[in-house]
Write a protein that holds these residues in place. Structure first.
Motif, short mmCIF file in Angstrom:
data_model
loop_
_atom_site.label_atom_id
_atom_site.label_comp_id
_atom_site.label_asym_id
_atom_site.label_seq_id
_atom_site.Cartn_x
_atom_site.Cartn_y
_atom_site.Cartn_z
N ALA A 169 0.83 -1.21 0.00
CA ALA A 169 0.00 0.00 0.00
C ALA A 169 0.86 1.26 0.00
CB ALA A 169 -0.93 -0.01 1.21
N SER A 170 1.95 1.23 0.77
CA SER A 170 2.82 2.40 0.84
C SER A 170 3.46 2.70 -0.52
CB SER A 170 3.92 2.18 1.89
OG SER A 170 4.69 1.03 1.59
N SER A 171 3.80 1.65 -1.27
CA SER A 171 4.38 1.84 -2.61
C SER A 171 3.35 2.40 -3.57
CB SER A 171 4.92 0.51 -3.14
OG SER A 171 5.99 0.03 -2.36
N ARG A 172 2.12 1.90 -3.46
CA ARG A 172 1.06 2.40 -4.35
C ARG A 172 0.77 3.87 -4.07
NH1 ARG A 172 -1.47 -2.48 -2.66
NH2 ARG A 172 -3.18 -1.34 -1.67
N ILE A 173 0.78 4.24 -2.80
CA ILE A 173 0.54 5.64 -2.44
C ILE A 173 1.65 6.53 -2.99
CG2 ILE A 173 0.45 7.25 -0.49
CD1 ILE A 173 -0.88 4.97 1.13
N THR A 174 2.90 6.08 -2.85
CA THR A 174 4.04 6.84 -3.36
C THR A 174 3.97 7.01 -4.86
OG1 THR A 174 5.47 6.09 -1.55
CG2 THR A 174 6.56 6.91 -3.53
N LYS A 175 3.67 5.93 -5.57
CA LYS A 175 3.58 5.98 -7.03
C LYS A 175 2.44 6.91 -7.48
CE LYS A 175 5.65 1.48 -8.12
NZ LYS A 175 6.60 1.95 -9.17
#
Length: 282
Positions: A85-91
């Motif tokens: 989830a953290s990677s998706r938010i960053t992207k």
């Protein structure tokens, strides 16, 4: 930024804008551009049905056709491929800034496809912000008495991280010429290429001097500029530094899944703060 020949011109321009105008580091910009390129690959394959042999040929006119639905499809694609989830938010934020650049700075598009997509809140990390004093001592003792050449190098790295509060890239980019051991100082090239002075206590200076004694003998024919080198005489990579710090945690009896390189900077700042020192200097 290097390695951008496989990018469309507008993405090359965006890279230059982030580095030259926004003053972001090349490593950070590389991550941003990589996300946008991944998105363009997705658009070419799933939205444009492989209209182009390579996504670098996607035009601004193609980008103007991108909708909120297309963005959601990309986010679903990330979730399906097990991105955290953290990677998706960053992207998502990387893409939001990219489209904002095209809309507000370049005026290349007439609407922002991410404008109506709400920002997700990042989950609060459960990772400890800093080590206790006892844990710090354990970590500093891991390589302290070893005579192995790699361990001598690793010992100097751990001391610099923990006692000087360096960021990952700040340590990695250190050069021999940055050291002034006569004055117990060194130059740090920080965020936004801003230089500041670092100060060496006796133990950190000692660890560095021990490393410098073996550096040129062990890393023959390599990089004569970089301070910390790998076995091939090249500047150490981020992954190599991460691995050695993780191994140090394990040797100290600490779980590396609960700690990271930045934990050492937080630890340094916390110790300085408790000692009544202005932590803004680091």
């Amino acid at each position: 930024m290097k390695e951008n020949n496989n990018l469309p011109e507008y993405l090359k321009d965006y890279s230059g804008y982030l580095i030259g105008i926004k003053n972001l580091s090349e490593v950070y910009v590389k991550n941003i551009i990589s996300t946008v390129k991944q998105f363009l690959d997705f658009v070419n394959m799933h939205i444009l049905k492989n209209k182009y042999a390579d996504s670098k040929d996607i035009t601004i006119n193609d980008i103007r056709t991108i909708t909120n639905s297309n963005i959601y499809s990309y986010l679903f694609y990330l979730a399906e491929n097990h991105y955290k989830a953290s990677s998706r938010i960053t992207k998502t934020e990387f893409l939001r800034n990219f489209f904002d650049y095209l809309f507000r700075i370049k005026h290349n598009i007439f609407q922002e496809p991410l404008k109506k997509i709400k920002r997700e809140k990042k989950q609060v990390s459960n990772l400890p912000n800093y080590l206790s004093l006892e844990e710090s001592k354990k970590l500093l003792s891991v390589y302290a008495t070893s005579s192995k050449l790699k361990d001598i190098r690793n010992n100097a790295i751990i001391y610099l991280f923990l006692n000087c509060g360096l960021r990952h890239n700040e340590l990695r980019s250190l050069n021999i010429s940055d050291l002034n051991l006569n004055n117990n100082t060194f130059i740090i090239n920080g965020k936004g290429n801003k230089e500041r002075t670092g100060y060496l206590n006796d133990s950190t200076k000692s660890a560095l001097m021990e490393y410098l004694k073996v550096r040129d003998k062990f890393f023959i024919g390599g990089n004569s500029v970089a301070l910390f080198l790998n076995e091939n005489g090249c500047r150490m990579s981020r992954c190599s530094i991460n691995r050695l710090v993780d191994k140090a945690y394990i040797k100290a009896g600490l779980d590396p899944s609960n700690y990271g390189v930045h934990t050492l900077r937080h630890t340094c700042a916390t110790i300085l703060y408790k000692s009544g020192i202005d932590i803004k200097v680091i």
